[in-house]
Design a protein around this motif. Structure first.
Motif, PDB file in Angstrom:
ATOM      1  N   TYR A  47       0.850  -1.192   0.000  1.00  0.00           N
ATOM      2  CA  TYR A  47       0.000   0.000   0.000  1.00  0.00           C
ATOM      3  C   TYR A  47       0.890   1.248   0.000  1.00  0.00           C
ATOM      4  CZ  TYR A  47      -3.518   3.405   1.394  1.00  0.00           C
ATOM      5  OH  TYR A  47      -4.332   4.503   1.434  1.00  0.00           O
ATOM      6  N   VAL A  48       2.002   1.157   0.731  1.00  0.00           N
ATOM      7  CA  VAL A  48       2.937   2.290   0.742  1.00  0.00           C
ATOM      8  C   VAL A  48       3.476   2.528  -0.668  1.00  0.00           C
ATOM      9  CG1 VAL A  48       5.154   3.110   1.643  1.00  0.00           C
ATOM     10  CG2 VAL A  48       3.566   1.889   3.150  1.00  0.00           C
ATOM     11  N   GLY A  49       3.784   1.459  -1.376  1.00  0.00           N
ATOM     12  CA  GLY A  49       4.366   1.584  -2.720  1.00  0.00           C
ATOM     13  C   GLY A  49       3.345   1.865  -3.801  1.00  0.00           C
ATOM     14  N   GLY A  50       2.081   1.622  -3.513  1.00  0.00           N
ATOM     15  CA  GLY A  50       1.044   1.917  -4.496  1.00  0.00           C
ATOM     16  C   GLY A  50       0.552   0.697  -5.269  1.00  0.00           C
ATOM     17  N   ALA A  51       1.198  -0.475  -5.094  1.00  0.00           N
ATOM     18  CA  ALA A  51       0.722  -1.668  -5.806  1.00  0.00           C
ATOM     19  C   ALA A  51      -0.689  -2.032  -5.329  1.00  0.00           C
ATOM     20  CB  ALA A  51       1.674  -2.840  -5.587  1.00  0.00           C
ATOM     21  N   ILE A  52      -0.958  -1.830  -4.048  1.00  0.00           N
ATOM     22  CA  ILE A  52      -2.323  -1.938  -3.516  1.00  0.00           C
ATOM     23  C   ILE A  52      -2.837  -0.505  -3.401  1.00  0.00           C
ATOM     24  CG2 ILE A  52      -3.745  -2.634  -1.547  1.00  0.00           C
ATOM     25  CD1 ILE A  52      -1.674  -4.830  -0.982  1.00  0.00           C
ATOM     26  N   GLY A  53      -3.804  -0.174  -4.236  1.00  0.00           N
ATOM     27  CA  GLY A  53      -4.212   1.222  -4.357  1.00  0.00           C
ATOM     28  C   GLY A  53      -5.241   1.671  -3.332  1.00  0.00           C
ATOM     29  N   GLU A  54      -6.078   0.748  -2.890  1.00  0.00           N
ATOM     30  CA  GLU A  54      -7.202   1.134  -2.027  1.00  0.00           C
ATOM     31  C   GLU A  54      -6.938   0.729  -0.586  1.00  0.00           C
ATOM     32  OE1 GLU A  54      -9.736   2.883  -3.130  1.00  0.00           O
ATOM     33  OE2 GLU A  54      -8.818   2.841  -5.117  1.00  0.00           O
ATOM     34  N   GLU A  55      -7.104   1.671   0.309  1.00  0.00           N
ATOM     35  CA  GLU A  55      -6.926   1.392   1.740  1.00  0.00           C
ATOM     36  C   GLU A  55      -7.853   0.264   2.185  1.00  0.00           C
ATOM     37  OE1 GLU A  55      -7.278   4.919   4.231  1.00  0.00           O
ATOM     38  OE2 GLU A  55      -7.984   3.621   5.856  1.00  0.00           O
ATOM     39  N   ASP A  56      -9.061   0.252   1.628  1.00  0.00           N
ATOM     40  CA  ASP A  56     -10.052  -0.764   2.023  1.00  0.00           C
ATOM     41  C   ASP A  56      -9.560  -2.184   1.778  1.00  0.00           C
ATOM     42  OD1 ASP A  56     -11.669   1.234   2.725  1.00  0.00           O
ATOM     43  OD2 ASP A  56     -13.142   0.978   1.099  1.00  0.00           O
ATOM     44  N   ALA A  57      -8.686  -2.326   0.770  1.00  0.00           N
ATOM     45  CA  ALA A  57      -8.207  -3.669   0.426  1.00  0.00           C
ATOM     46  C   ALA A  57      -7.376  -4.268   1.552  1.00  0.00           C
ATOM     47  CB  ALA A  57      -7.383  -3.610  -0.860  1.00  0.00           C
ATOM     48  N   LEU A  58      -6.881  -3.444   2.452  1.00  0.00           N
ATOM     49  CA  LEU A  58      -6.031  -3.954   3.539  1.00  0.00           C
ATOM     50  C   LEU A  58      -6.835  -4.595   4.652  1.00  0.00           C
ATOM     51  CD1 LEU A  58      -3.532  -0.975   3.869  1.00  0.00           C
ATOM     52  CD2 LEU A  58      -3.138  -3.170   2.746  1.00  0.00           C
ATOM     53  N   THR A  59      -8.092  -4.244   4.729  1.00  0.00           N
ATOM     54  CA  THR A  59      -8.908  -4.776   5.821  1.00  0.00           C
ATOM     55  C   THR A  59      -9.905  -5.795   5.266  1.00  0.00           C
ATOM     56  OG1 THR A  59     -10.196  -2.757   5.569  1.00  0.00           O
ATOM     57  CG2 THR A  59      -8.706  -2.860   7.413  1.00  0.00           C
TER      58      THR A  59
END
Ligand code: FAD
Length: 545
Positions: A47-59
């Motif tokens: 998420y820091v690098g931008g490969a995971i774009g959406e914060e929601d995807a982390l939860t």
């Protein structure tokens, strides 16, 4: 039955869901100190690098979704601050409201995880210094990177989190310096295997500083990270010096503790208190290969242990059979993976081991896109037990390490790797898969058909009265060779056998180990005492630097 769970991520959330599947009537309360539950720790750097774009995807879940699906009372922002074993209750602080209350339990499950190791010299409130463990940590780093557009970063520590963070900060266009105390990154790998990662990190523009211990921070004015070689200025620093079990609660409750303050459990994940279970990064485990106690902070074991603890809480007597530390990491265009023991660990365990090092392609070389990987497999002399494996390469590394991890678990003997019936089509593998190839090599060694020598032997060999032979083509040899090795291309060897000194040992190297193996077969059948270089010149060059 009322179950209270402390920690609502890998182990805790897994256990909660499993308890519900086994017992529709259990009352389940899950306490989580942070503002998030069941989040994807392993995705945080991306998420820091931008490969995971959406914060929601982390939860993966919210307290509401967890309640809707599992009827678990999830309380985020609630910290367990004391376990009263006599009264069988937990004192809880509601962090938002600032009040404390008691929560009674019949069974208590601890899954508090591990906390970043932050030495005194790195402890600061400076907003430019980060650790990466929780979603909150990640959002803070992400917001700093996106909001302040820093140009440079120092990442302190070359373990999993340090490497992933360094890569992701570089993906944001930052100039990244990576500090590592020892002579190689990623402790589960031996130095020789890590050398491939060093080259990749440097190729990708990371300023890699090996043998450079962290000595402190300068936070007044411009930020700098202090080392024995001087101060390294940076716009931000990430401290990634490893993790330690987060077990203050367990210690204060008087539970039996083991290595580095970890919680001791039995195979049912039960602690020294029969009503308290513990799982995940906080617990001591048995190493599957050595049988010795160890700490392994990885998501797979935490999830499995969570399920096992839940089983036992619900009366299903399942057992945890140990961890072997199987792991995989992306380092820019490379993948590095390991399972079981590396050489350092095998030596420390006093094991009499042998190794093979090979450079197979991930799939048939005539099909486009094939890439070489470097594979090292350790096995025990005598018992032929596979002790561990490490692989670094492009695609297909994860598949091979998982086959080897499974083989270790199943007790497959090292030479039996050649017999594994593995799937093949040209885009995916070769008719002799890399794992099979390791098995063939081990079979040749065990049967005495091939004798090996290793990188670490070469310095001594140079001063001995032996023949050092490089059997690659003249062009390959001209482009680079190991000092002291003379060129005799494989296809010329049979015609020049008479020029080789009889009675002298011959040490043979080629590019990957295949042509030198063929040379050894020719030589030994013609009466020479010869040795094949494990790994080939490709490996030699990577390790030699
Ligand atoms: P955690 O998942 O860390 O959960 C513990 C939770 O307990 C925390 O949220 C904490 O806030 C909470 N807690 C602690 N004390 C209290 C208290 N007193 N009261 C209330 N709550 C409390 N593993 C892999 O296998 N592969 C990977 O790629 C990988 N990448 C990772 C990347 C990062 C950035 C991090 C941080 C970890 C990574 N891991 C990876 C490790 C993996 O996430 C952990 O091994 C796993 O999450 C451990 O599970 P756990 O339940 O023991 O602890």
């Amino acid at each position: 039955m009322k179950v209270v769970i402390i920690g609502g991520v890998a182990g805790g959330a897994t256990a909660a869901a499993r308890i519900r599947r086994l017992d529709e009537r259990a009352e389940i309360v899950m306490l989580e100190r942070t503002g998030y539950v069941s989040y994807a720790n392993c995705g945080l750097p991306y998420y820091v690098g931008g490969a995971i774009g959406e914060e929601d995807a982390l939860t993966l879940q919210t307290p509401q979704s967890f309640y809707a699906r599992y009827r678990v009372d999830v309380r985020v922002g609630h910290e367990a601050i004391l376990i009263d074993r006599a009264q069988k209750c937990v004192r809880v602080r509601d962090l938002a409201a600032g009040r404390t209350y008691e929560e009674r339990y019949d069974k208590l499950l601890l899954s508090p995880g591990a906390k970043p190791v932050v030495p005194a010299a790195a402890q600061t409130d400076d907003a430019r210094v980060f650790t990466l463990r929780t979603v909150e940590d990640t959002l803070a780093l992400h917001d700093f990177v996106v909001g302040q557009r820093p140009a440079s970063a120092v990442v302190v520590g070359g373990g999993f989190i340090g490497l992933e963070t360094a890569e992701n900060l570089a993906e944001r266009g930052m100039k990244v310096t990576l500090l590592q105390r020892g002579d190689h990154v990623l402790a589960p790998l031996d130095r020789d295997m890590a050398c491939f990662l060093h080259a990749e990190l440097v190729r990708q523009g990371i300023d890699l500083r090996l043998n450079t211990p962290f000595e402190g921070l300068k936070t007044d004015g411009e930020l700098a990270v202090l080392t024995k070689d001087g101060a390294i200025g940076a716009d931000l620093a990430v401290i990634a010096l490893g993790v330690a079990p987060d077990t203050a609660l367990a210690r204060e409750a008087g539970l039996e503790l083991g290595m580095k303050g970890s919680i001791v459990t039995d195979a049912h994940m039960r602690t020294s208190d029969p009503d308290i279970y513990a799982v995940g990064d906080a617990v001591e485990v048995r190493h599957f290969v050595t049988g010795e106690k160890t700490l392994i902070a990885l998501a797979g074991p935490a999830n499995k242990q969570g399920r096992i603890a839940a089983d036992n809480i619900c009366g299903v007597g399942s057992e945890y059979r140990g961890s072997q530390g199987s792991s995989v990491i992306k380092v820019f265009s490379l993948t590095a993976a390991n399972t079981g023991l590396n050489e350092k660990a095998a030596r420390a365990a006093g094991l009499d081991y042998e190794k093979v090092i090979l450079s197979p392609a991930d799939h048939a070389t005539y099909y486009p896109g094939a890439r070489l990987m470097t594979m090292k497999v350790l096995f025990e002399r005598g018992s032929r037990r596979i002790l561990g494996a490490q692989i670094v390469g492009g695609q297909g590394v994860d598949k091979r390490i998982d086959v080897l991890a499974t083989a270790i678990r199943a007790g497959v003997k090292a030479d039996e790797l050649k017999d594994l019936d593995l799937a093949y089509a040209p885009p995916y593998s070769s008719a002799k898969d890399p794992v099979n190839m390791a098995g063939y090599m081990i079979d040749n060694i065990l049967s005495g058909r091939v004798k090996q020598f290793f990188y670490e032997d070469i310095a001594a060999l140079r001063s001995q009265d032996v023949v050092l032979l490089d059997t690659r083509t003249r062009g390959e040899y001209a482009r680079g060779h190991a000092e002291g090795f003379v060129n005799l291309p494989l296809d010329d060897l049979r015609g020049q056998l008479s020029s080789l000194p009889a009675g002298k040992k011959i040490y043979v190297m080629c590019q990957s180990g295949l042509r030198s193996y063929l040379a050894c077969r020719i030589l030994s059948q013609n009466g020479f005492d010869c040795y094949n270089f494990a790994g080939g010149y490709r490996y030699y060059a990577a390790v030699h630097g």
